[in-house]
Design an enzyme around this catalytic site. Structure first.
Site, PDB file in Angstrom:
ATOM      1  N   ASP A   1      -4.521   3.563  -2.014  1.00 25.36           N
ATOM      2  CA  ASP A   1      -5.655   3.794  -1.112  1.00 25.36           C
ATOM      3  C   ASP A   1      -6.208   5.198  -1.279  1.00 25.36           C
ATOM      4  O   ASP A   1      -5.542   6.178  -0.938  1.00 25.36           O
ATOM      5  CB  ASP A   1      -5.200   3.587   0.341  1.00 25.36           C
ATOM      6  CG  ASP A   1      -5.062   2.116   0.667  1.00 25.36           C
ATOM      7  OD1 ASP A   1      -6.050   1.384   0.496  1.00 25.36           O
ATOM      8  OD2 ASP A   1      -3.967   1.705   1.079  1.00 25.36           O
TER       9      ASP A   1
ATOM     10  N   MET B   1      -8.946   7.884  -0.201  1.00 26.38           N
ATOM     11  CA  MET B   1      -9.882   8.197   0.893  1.00 26.38           C
ATOM     12  C   MET B   1     -10.409   9.613   0.727  1.00 26.38           C
ATOM     13  O   MET B   1      -9.633  10.524   0.412  1.00 26.38           O
ATOM     14  CB  MET B   1      -9.169   8.092   2.235  1.00 26.38           C
ATOM     15  CG  MET B   1      -8.516   6.751   2.472  1.00 26.38           C
ATOM     16  SD  MET B   1      -7.618   6.757   4.031  1.00 26.38           S
ATOM     17  CE  MET B   1      -6.933   5.107   4.023  1.00 26.38           C
TER      18      MET B   1
ATOM     19  N   HIS C   1      -0.796  -1.088  -4.520  1.00 25.36           N
ATOM     20  CA  HIS C   1      -2.120  -0.829  -3.946  1.00 25.36           C
ATOM     21  C   HIS C   1      -2.225   0.666  -3.631  1.00 25.36           C
ATOM     22  O   HIS C   1      -1.395   1.218  -2.901  1.00 25.36           O
ATOM     23  CB  HIS C   1      -2.286  -1.665  -2.678  1.00 25.36           C
ATOM     24  CG  HIS C   1      -3.636  -1.576  -2.035  1.00 25.36           C
ATOM     25  ND1 HIS C   1      -4.729  -2.295  -2.483  1.00 25.36           N
ATOM     26  CD2 HIS C   1      -4.074  -0.863  -0.970  1.00 25.36           C
ATOM     27  CE1 HIS C   1      -5.774  -2.023  -1.716  1.00 25.36           C
ATOM     28  NE2 HIS C   1      -5.410  -1.146  -0.792  1.00 25.36           N
TER      29      HIS C   1
ATOM     30  N   SER D   1       0.853  -1.192   0.000  1.00 28.45           N
ATOM     31  CA  SER D   1       0.000   0.000   0.000  1.00 28.45           C
ATOM     32  C   SER D   1       0.884   1.236   0.000  1.00 28.45           C
ATOM     33  O   SER D   1       1.618   1.500   0.965  1.00 28.45           O
ATOM     34  CB  SER D   1      -0.896   0.017   1.249  1.00 28.45           C
ATOM     35  OG  SER D   1      -1.403   1.323   1.420  1.00 28.45           O
TER      36      SER D   1
ATOM     37  N   MET E   1     -11.614  -6.555   4.433  1.00 33.50           N
ATOM     38  CA  MET E   1     -10.849  -5.629   5.273  1.00 33.50           C
ATOM     39  C   MET E   1     -10.515  -6.294   6.617  1.00 33.50           C
ATOM     40  O   MET E   1     -11.391  -6.839   7.294  1.00 33.50           O
ATOM     41  CB  MET E   1     -11.644  -4.339   5.541  1.00 33.50           C
ATOM     42  CG  MET E   1     -11.930  -3.486   4.304  1.00 33.50           C
ATOM     43  SD  MET E   1     -10.454  -2.944   3.409  1.00 33.50           S
ATOM     44  CE  MET E   1      -9.595  -1.963   4.658  1.00 33.50           C
TER      45      MET E   1
ATOM     46  N   HIS F   1      -8.011   1.180  -4.428  1.00 32.39           N
ATOM     47  CA  HIS F   1      -9.038   0.832  -3.443  1.00 32.39           C
ATOM     48  C   HIS F   1      -9.762   2.131  -3.086  1.00 32.39           C
ATOM     49  O   HIS F   1      -9.204   2.979  -2.391  1.00 32.39           O
ATOM     50  CB  HIS F   1      -8.317   0.202  -2.231  1.00 32.39           C
ATOM     51  CG  HIS F   1      -9.176  -0.059  -1.044  1.00 32.39           C
ATOM     52  ND1 HIS F   1      -8.644  -0.221   0.222  1.00 32.39           N
ATOM     53  CD2 HIS F   1     -10.516  -0.217  -0.907  1.00 32.39           C
ATOM     54  CE1 HIS F   1      -9.618  -0.455   1.079  1.00 32.39           C
ATOM     55  NE2 HIS F   1     -10.764  -0.447   0.428  1.00 32.39           N
TER      56      HIS F   1
HETATM   57  C1  DX5 Z   1      -6.849   0.985   5.208  1.00 30.99           C
HETATM   58  C2  DX5 Z   1      -6.216   0.804   3.837  1.00 30.99           C
HETATM   59  C3  DX5 Z   1      -5.105  -0.188   3.871  1.00 30.99           C
HETATM   60  C4  DX5 Z   1      -4.002   0.210   4.800  1.00 30.99           C
HETATM   61  C5  DX5 Z   1      -2.964  -0.862   4.873  1.00 30.99           C
HETATM   62  O1  DX5 Z   1      -7.902   1.846   5.113  1.00 30.99           O
HETATM   63  O2  DX5 Z   1      -7.161   0.347   2.922  1.00 30.99           O
HETATM   64  O3  DX5 Z   1      -4.642  -0.492   2.563  1.00 30.99           O
HETATM   65  O4  DX5 Z   1      -3.432   1.436   4.476  1.00 30.99           O
HETATM   66  O5  DX5 Z   1      -2.057  -0.528   5.864  1.00 30.99           O
HETATM   67  P1  DX5 Z   1      -1.619  -1.558   7.003  1.00 30.99           P
HETATM   68  O6  DX5 Z   1      -1.058  -2.752   6.276  1.00 30.99           O
HETATM   69  O7  DX5 Z   1      -0.610  -0.809   7.788  1.00 30.99           O
HETATM   70  O8  DX5 Z   1      -2.847  -1.931   7.791  1.00 30.99           O
HETATM   71 ZN    ZN Z   2      -6.520  -0.499   0.895  1.00 30.58          ZN
END
Ligand code: DX5
Ligand code: ZN
Length: 221
Positions: A35, A37, A33, A8, A139, A66
Site C-alpha cells: 500500500d 500512500m 499487497h 497487506s 475498496m 496499490h
Molecule cells: C487501505 C489499504 C488497505 C488496508 C487493508 O487504504 O489500501 O490495503 O491497509 O487493511 P485492512 O484489511 O486492515 O482494512
Molecule cells: Zn490496498
C-alpha cells in the site's frame, strides 16, 4: 484463477519486516499487497521504495502495489524495476486522459494494470476501461488506513461489477481491499471476487500464517 489472500504489508511488524515477509512466503497467501500512500490523495503516508525493495528482495510470491497517490504515471517504471507484477492506480486520482495513458504504461512495462475505486465511486465507471485493465480493486473502506470498518454495500458492488465483466467477456479479476475478514470473505467470494487483501485480519494477533490459513479456509467453506 483460484481465489486467494493478498496480505497487506502495511499491517506487518516493520521492526521484523524480513521475518514477516518470509512468513508470507510460507503461508497460503497468493500475493504480497503493498500500500503506497502519498499524504495527498489520502490523508496518510505509508512507505516508499526502500521498504518495497526490502520486501522484494525476499518475496517469493507476486507483488501487487496499490498506488494511493496523485500522478502515479511518474512512478510506473520504478515499480516495474522493483519486480512488481500487478500495479493498481486510483480512478479518483487522475483525470481521464491520464488514467488511460497510465494504464497503458503499466502494461507497456509488462505489469498487469489495475483500477481501484473508492466506496463512493460507482462501479459503472470502470466500463470504459475494461479493455485497458486486468483487475479492479473494489475498496471496502475509504483508502488511507488499515483496520477500518467494512462498508457492507461493497458486496453488492462486487456482484454488479462481476455481471458487468462477464457480460463484456473481458478478462478482468476483482480484488476487494479494506475491511476484509472472516465475517465477509465468503460472501465476497460468492459475489465474484478472486483476490482478497487482508491487513489487520492477517497480521493482528497471533501468527500471520495461521490467520491467512483461517481466512483461506473460511473462503473455501
Ligand atoms: C487501505 C489499504 C488497505 C488496508 C487493508 O487504504 O489500501 O490495503 O491497509 O487493511 P485492512 O484489511 O486492515 O482494512
Ligand atoms: Zn490496498
Amino acid at each position: 484463477m483460484k481465489p486467494f489472500i493478498a496480505p497487506s504489508m502495511l499491517s506487518a511488524d516493520f521492526g521484523n519486516l524480513a521475518a514477516e515477509t518470509l512468513t508470507v512466503n510460507e503461508s497460503e497467501a497468493g500475493w504480497f499487497h503493498l500500500d503506497i500512500m502519498d499524504g495527498v490523495f489520502v490523508p496518510n503516508i505509508s512507505f516508499g521504495f526502500p521498504v518495497c525493495k526490502a520486501i522484494a528482495a525476499l518475496a517469493r510470491k507476486p507483488m501487487d502495489a496499490h498506488l494511493m497517490i496523485v500522478e502515479p504515471d511518474k512512478y510506473v517504471q520504478r515499480f516495474a524495476d522493483l519486480g512488481v507484477e500487478w500495479l493498481s492506480i486510483h480512478y479518483e486520482a487522475c483525470s481521464r486522459p491520464y488514467l488511460r495513458k497510465t494504464l497503458s504504461h503499466i502494461r507497456q512495462y509488462g505489469m498487469k494494470a489495475g483500477l481501484a475505486i473508492n466506496p463512493a465511486t460507482p462501479v459503472e465507471c470502470v466500463i470504459e476501461f475494461l479493455r485497458d485493465i486486468d483487475y479492479v480493486v473494489v475498496m471496502g473502506v475509504n483508502p488511507g488506513f488499515s483496520g477500518q470498518k467494512f462498508f457492507e454495500c461493497t458486496t453488492e458492488k462486487v456482484a454488479v461489477l462481476k455481471e458487468i465483466i462477464d457480460a463484456s467477456e473481458a478478462n478482468v479479476l476483482i480484488q476487494v481491499d479494506g475491511g476484509v475478514d472472516k465475517s465477509n470473505i465468503r460472501m465476497l467470494r460468492d459475489a465474484g471476487a478472486t483476490s482478497f487483501v487482508a491487513g489487520s485480519a492477517a497480521f493482528t494477533g497471533g501468527s500471520p500464517k495461521e490467520a491467512i490459513a483461517a481466512l483461506a479456509s473460511e473462503m473455501e467453506l
